[in-house]
Design a protein around this motif. Structure first.
Motif, PDB file in Angstrom:
ATOM      1  N   PRO A 356       3.402  58.865 -10.238  1.00 35.69           N
ATOM      2  CA  PRO A 356       4.753  58.315 -10.046  1.00 35.69           C
ATOM      3  C   PRO A 356       5.024  57.851  -8.619  1.00 35.69           C
ATOM      4  N   ILE A 357       4.352  58.438  -7.638  1.00 33.12           N
ATOM      5  CA  ILE A 357       4.520  57.988  -6.252  1.00 33.12           C
ATOM      6  C   ILE A 357       3.986  56.571  -6.100  1.00 33.12           C
ATOM      7  N   PHE A 358       2.755  56.346  -6.562  1.00 32.80           N
ATOM      8  CA  PHE A 358       2.167  55.014  -6.473  1.00 32.80           C
ATOM      9  C   PHE A 358       2.957  54.008  -7.304  1.00 32.80           C
ATOM     10  N   ILE A 359       3.449  54.442  -8.457  1.00 30.05           N
ATOM     11  CA  ILE A 359       4.259  53.556  -9.289  1.00 30.05           C
ATOM     12  C   ILE A 359       5.523  53.134  -8.532  1.00 30.05           C
ATOM     13  N   THR A 360       6.149  54.084  -7.850  1.00 31.57           N
ATOM     14  CA  THR A 360       7.352  53.771  -7.066  1.00 31.57           C
ATOM     15  C   THR A 360       7.039  52.763  -5.975  1.00 31.57           C
ATOM     16  N   PHE A 361       5.943  52.966  -5.252  1.00 32.24           N
ATOM     17  CA  PHE A 361       5.547  52.019  -4.212  1.00 32.24           C
ATOM     18  C   PHE A 361       5.316  50.629  -4.801  1.00 32.24           C
TER      19      PHE A 361
END
Length: 389
Positions: A356-361
């Motif tokens: 989810p962190i990479f998705i947010t970025f």
């Protein structure tokens, strides 16, 4: 009835995160970790990557491409460094494979999701992650935890709360960061904020408040130059060295002078694990190999990278991860929090945390959707035009 490729991708994603939340809340939080559950979770991630790639074959995968490539190159470099050090210093190669696998599938799965789903669909997936994480937290704590006595016993200054959770602090702040940027649904945004308060990790709570009020004072969509991002990465490396130096036995008096607390208590025992590794005569033998010495992880990821892969490995991983946030200020603030968490705690190896962190970025830097390009309704600010790459 024909089932679409995208529905199957959604099912795989949903089942993987359900098993993660259920496993953490019901099993791992209570001292159990069935190996079959672990295999199933990561197996679904691999299946999601393969299926997502197959079902979108022929489509131009452009979203979050250079960031994904950088991290994969960085992990390949870490792998080569680790294998070399393992051969020289007799490291456990199986640990190296396990660690690099976790890092790689996180970025690959996020890349597939970003290129398979629209921003609106990703918003729904993030809602799902938050819902199952709350469910897992309830499994861990039990529904009878909501009493006035428990609420009155919460103390921020003593870092004491019966609601605190080490297992769901990461998904709570990761979802909160996403929904604080895309404040389409006020109810969802508020729930994500309250979930961070409940899991009660003090850095995450402070960061959630920063995300809440930041748009009042700064333009969170401001584009930052690559030179400044690079300097930030170098500062992160330097900070790691300073923190490592402060935790050495001969410098513990400085920790006490600065915090009024011992290093062991201030780091919740992490400094003792670090000292155990140092006193064992450990030599760098690749990522994950210090575990063989003390039979537990150091729980300070950046220091662990330095000890296990040398300064070269630390610089490589910090540069790759910080540049994965792109050049939008909001994403860089979010990455700064993640680097602070990796400096003082652990979780960098947690694939379910970093997807989810990479998705947010990726969403912040690449995705556009008029239905989600709204202002910040929780703060009732005036609408302003949002700029996206």
């Amino acid at each position: 009835m024909k089932i679409s490729y995208k529905k199957i991708s959604t099912f795989i994603f949903a089942l993987a995160f359900f098993l993660q939340s259920f496993g953490d809340g019901y099993y791992i939080a209570h001292g159990l970790e069935p190996s079959i559950l672990k295999v199933a979770k990561y197996g679904l991630f691999v299946l999601g990557i393969v299926w997502g790639t197959y079902s979108t074959s022929g489509k131009d995968f452009h979203c979050y491409q250079k960031e994904t490539f950088r991290i994969l190159i960085a992990q390949f470099a870490i792998f080569i460094i680790s294998l070399t050090l393992a051969i020289i210093n007799n490291g456990n190669i199986s640990n190296i494979f396990d660690q690099v696998f976790r890092y790689c599938i996180a970025i690959l799965y996020a890349y597939v999701i970003l290129n398979s789903f629209s921003l609106h669909e990703i918003y729904k997936l993030m809602e799902y992650i938050m819902i199952v994480s709350i469910g897992g937290w309830l499994l861990e704590k039990g529904t009878d935890i909501f009493t006035m006595a428990n609420f009155s016993s919460v103390s921020f200054f003593d870092s004491s709360s019966p609601f605190e959770s080490s297992y769901f602090a990461a998904p709570s702040i990761n979802c909160c960061a996403f929904f604080m940027y895309y404040r389409k649904n006020r109810f969802v945004t508020v729930i994500s904020f309250l979930f961070v308060l409940l899991t009660f990790k003090r850095p995450a709570v402070v960061f959630a408040f920063i995300l809440l009020i930041a748009p009042i004072f700064i333009d969170v969509d401001l584009k930052i130059s690559s030179k400044i991002v690079f300097l930030g990465a170098l500062l992160c490396v330097l900070t790691t060295f300073v923190w490592y130096w402060l935790l050495l036995p001969q410098n513990e008096w400085l920790i006490f002078k600065l915090t009024g607390d011992t290093a062991a208590h201030f780091t919740q025992g992490r400094s003792l694990t670090l000292l155990s590794v140092l006193r064992s005569g450990y030599k760098p033998a690749g990522i994950g190999t210090s575990y063989n010495v003390v039979h537990r992880i150091i729980e300070m990821d950046l220091i662990q990278f330095y000890l296990e892969t040398t300064i070269i490995g630390l610089i490589i991983i910090v540069l790759a991860y910080i540049f994965s946030a792109g050049n939008v200020l909001y994403a860089l603030i979010f990455m700064a929090f993640q680097m602070l968490s990796c400096l003082t705690g652990s979780g960098m190896y947690n694939a379910f945390g970093w997807v989810p962190i990479f998705i947010t970025f990726g969403c912040i830097n690449y995705k556009k959707d008029s239905n989600l390009n709204v202002s910040y309704p929780v703060l009732k600010l005036k609408r302003r035009k949002r700029h996206h790459v």
